[in-house]
Design a protein around this motif. Structure first.
Motif, PDB file in Angstrom:
ATOM      1  N   PRO A 193       0.877  -1.198  -0.120  1.00 61.06           N
ATOM      2  CA  PRO A 193       0.321  -0.289  -0.177  1.00 61.06           C
ATOM      3  C   PRO A 193       0.527   1.338   0.019  1.00 61.06           C
ATOM      4  N   TYR A 194       1.616   1.374   0.535  1.00 55.43           N
ATOM      5  CA  TYR A 194       3.093   2.630   0.308  1.00 55.43           C
ATOM      6  C   TYR A 194       3.421   3.005  -1.309  1.00 55.43           C
ATOM      7  N   THR A 195       2.996   2.858  -1.929  1.00 57.37           N
ATOM      8  CA  THR A 195       3.506   3.430  -3.218  1.00 57.37           C
ATOM      9  C   THR A 195       4.219   4.767  -3.116  1.00 57.37           C
ATOM     10  N   ALA A 196       4.372   5.530  -2.991  1.00 56.10           N
ATOM     11  CA  ALA A 196       5.155   7.008  -2.617  1.00 56.10           C
ATOM     12  C   ALA A 196       6.665   5.831  -2.075  1.00 56.10           C
ATOM     13  N   TYR A 197       6.278   5.772  -0.870  1.00 53.76           N
ATOM     14  CA  TYR A 197       7.548   5.584  -0.136  1.00 53.76           C
ATOM     15  C   TYR A 197       8.667   4.408  -1.111  1.00 53.76           C
ATOM     16  N   TRP A 201       8.584   3.681  -3.656  1.00 53.27           N
ATOM     17  CA  TRP A 201       9.351   4.870  -5.787  1.00 53.27           C
ATOM     18  C   TRP A 201      10.070   5.694  -4.950  1.00 53.27           C
ATOM     19  N   MET A 202       9.712   6.128  -3.629  1.00 49.80           N
ATOM     20  CA  MET A 202      11.207   7.006  -3.058  1.00 49.80           C
ATOM     21  C   MET A 202      12.131   6.296  -2.722  1.00 49.80           C
ATOM     22  N   GLY A 203      11.761   5.060  -2.174  1.00 45.81           N
ATOM     23  CA  GLY A 203      13.320   4.124  -1.914  1.00 45.81           C
ATOM     24  C   GLY A 203      13.693   3.810  -2.932  1.00 45.81           C
ATOM     25  N   THR A 204      13.430   3.673  -4.298  1.00 44.80           N
ATOM     26  CA  THR A 204      14.002   2.766  -5.536  1.00 44.80           C
ATOM     27  C   THR A 204      14.729   4.510  -6.378  1.00 44.80           C
ATOM     28  N   THR A 205      14.041   5.456  -6.393  1.00 40.30           N
ATOM     29  CA  THR A 205      14.324   6.821  -6.866  1.00 40.30           C
ATOM     30  C   THR A 205      15.818   6.872  -5.981  1.00 40.30           C
ATOM     31  N   VAL A 206      16.183   6.606  -4.520  1.00 40.29           N
ATOM     32  CA  VAL A 206      17.063   6.502  -3.659  1.00 40.29           C
ATOM     33  C   VAL A 206      18.388   6.069  -4.417  1.00 40.29           C
ATOM     34  N   LEU A 207      17.607   4.764  -4.477  1.00 41.92           N
ATOM     35  CA  LEU A 207      18.610   4.091  -4.497  1.00 41.92           C
ATOM     36  C   LEU A 207      19.649   4.394  -5.923  1.00 41.92           C
ATOM     37  N   LEU A 208      18.406   4.122  -6.902  1.00 42.35           N
ATOM     38  CA  LEU A 208      19.312   5.055  -8.350  1.00 42.35           C
ATOM     39  C   LEU A 208      20.149   6.637  -8.474  1.00 42.35           C
ATOM     40  N   LEU A 209      19.601   6.367  -7.132  1.00 45.69           N
ATOM     41  CA  LEU A 209      20.889   7.824  -6.857  1.00 45.69           C
ATOM     42  C   LEU A 209      21.938   7.636  -6.389  1.00 45.69           C
ATOM     43  N   LEU A 210      21.999   6.912  -5.925  1.00 42.08           N
ATOM     44  CA  LEU A 210      23.296   6.080  -5.420  1.00 42.08           C
ATOM     45  C   LEU A 210      23.851   5.530  -6.236  1.00 42.08           C
ATOM     46  N   PHE A 211      23.289   4.305  -6.913  1.00 44.72           N
ATOM     47  CA  PHE A 211      23.740   3.634  -8.835  1.00 44.72           C
ATOM     48  C   PHE A 211      24.565   5.234  -8.760  1.00 44.72           C
ATOM     49  N   ILE A 266      -6.257  -1.949 -18.163  1.00 42.69           N
ATOM     50  CA  ILE A 266      -5.661  -2.767 -17.432  1.00 42.69           C
ATOM     51  C   ILE A 266      -4.050  -2.734 -18.177  1.00 42.69           C
ATOM     52  N   ARG A 267      -2.805  -3.314 -17.794  1.00 45.89           N
ATOM     53  CA  ARG A 267      -2.239  -2.400 -17.902  1.00 45.89           C
ATOM     54  C   ARG A 267      -1.458  -3.404 -18.651  1.00 45.89           C
ATOM     55  N   ARG A 268      -0.388  -3.867 -19.045  1.00 44.08           N
ATOM     56  CA  ARG A 268       1.013  -6.048 -19.461  1.00 44.08           C
ATOM     57  C   ARG A 268       1.174  -5.580 -18.145  1.00 44.08           C
ATOM     58  N   LEU A 269       2.112  -4.875 -17.384  1.00 43.06           N
ATOM     59  CA  LEU A 269       2.690  -5.086 -16.491  1.00 43.06           C
ATOM     60  C   LEU A 269       2.226  -4.273 -15.148  1.00 43.06           C
ATOM     61  N   PRO A 270       1.755  -4.447 -14.070  1.00 44.60           N
ATOM     62  CA  PRO A 270       1.309  -4.060 -13.522  1.00 44.60           C
ATOM     63  C   PRO A 270       2.047  -3.059 -12.332  1.00 44.60           C
ATOM     64  N   GLU A 271       1.852  -1.784 -11.937  1.00 43.08           N
ATOM     65  CA  GLU A 271       3.014  -0.620 -11.242  1.00 43.08           C
ATOM     66  C   GLU A 271       3.368  -1.891 -10.002  1.00 43.08           C
ATOM     67  N   PHE A 272       3.463  -2.755  -9.046  1.00 45.13           N
ATOM     68  CA  PHE A 272       3.771  -2.950  -8.256  1.00 45.13           C
ATOM     69  C   PHE A 272       4.953  -4.554  -9.059  1.00 45.13           C
ATOM     70  N   LYS A 273       4.531  -4.672 -10.250  1.00 41.79           N
ATOM     71  CA  LYS A 273       5.614  -5.731 -10.621  1.00 41.79           C
ATOM     72  C   LYS A 273       6.888  -4.797 -11.352  1.00 41.79           C
ATOM     73  N   PHE A 274       5.916  -3.127 -12.146  1.00 38.88           N
ATOM     74  CA  PHE A 274       7.070  -2.605 -12.541  1.00 38.88           C
ATOM     75  C   PHE A 274       8.752  -1.968 -11.356  1.00 38.88           C
ATOM     76  N   TRP A 275       7.293  -1.913 -10.424  1.00 37.64           N
ATOM     77  CA  TRP A 275       8.615  -1.841  -9.149  1.00 37.64           C
ATOM     78  C   TRP A 275       9.749  -2.282  -8.653  1.00 37.64           C
TER      79      TRP A 275
END
Length: 191
Positions: free
Chosen positions: A34-38, A40-50, A114-123
């Motif tokens: 349920p914490y979509t924004a958090y 994606w924020m964690g993924t963005t931080v990981l991408l910035l570290l990369f 309906i998406r081919r790749l749902p948001e959660f699987k994309f994340w």
């Protein structure tokens, strides 16, 4: 000298521990849903570290390029409908059935996007790919010497061409994969 037989073989013990760790991992994934924004924020931080690792280390450009191509592929799957209207329209024309196209009139049935790749699987796939790429930057075997400006130009060309094609497809078959900008109706007023 006669020792009792062990309850489990080593393979069964490893298998049991692996499945236990898999269940724990899945429970954390389920709790984070349920914490979509958090997420994606964690993924963005990981991408910035990369990216910081790539800039500071001045290498591993092929890993970065591979990650970019993979993320572009995931993003395109995220934008596409599960059932491609161009394929169903072609099938409908072959069968003589024109009702398989998207609704264009007010009285036609509404079918949600309906998406081919749902948001959660994309994340999840994106985060896992970024983590694996970050891990790869710590090993010199993945530091293949390349002329990185060529990779950047090639990626930008690939990105622009695929996104142009995707946007043309969205316009042609009249679908919008995002919920912002769409009309919202109030339940109390009936509109």
């Amino acid at each position: 000298m006669d020792a009792p037989e062990p309850d489990q073989t080593p393979f069964e013990a490893v298998s049991a521990q692996t499945s236990r760790l898999g269940r724990i991992y899945q429970s954390y994934l389920d709790k984070s849903t349920p914490y979509t924004a958090y997420r994606w924020m964690g993924t963005t931080v990981l991408l910035l570290l990369f990216f910081l690792r790539i800039v500071v280390a001045q290498g591993w450009y092929i890993v970065c390029y591979s990650l970019g191509i993979y993320l572009l592929n995931l993003f395109l799957a995220f934008l596409q409908p599960k059932i491609d209207p161009s394929l169903t329209q072609d099938e409908g024309l072959e069968d003589g059935d024109a009702s398989s196209s998207l609704p264009t009139k007010k009285d036609e049935e509404f079918r949600p996007f309906i998406r081919r790749l749902p948001e959660f699987k994309f994340w999840h796939s994106s985060t896992r790919a970024i983590a694996i790429s970050f891990f790869c930057t710590w090993f010199s075997i993945f530091n293949v010497p390349v002329f990185w400006p060529v990779l950047v130009v090639y990626f930008l060309i690939l990105f622009s061409l695929t996104m142009r094609r995707q946007i043309q497809h969205m316009i042609k078959y009249r679908y919008v994969p995002f919920s912002f900008g769409k009309a919202r109706y109030d339940q109390r007023s009936g509109h």
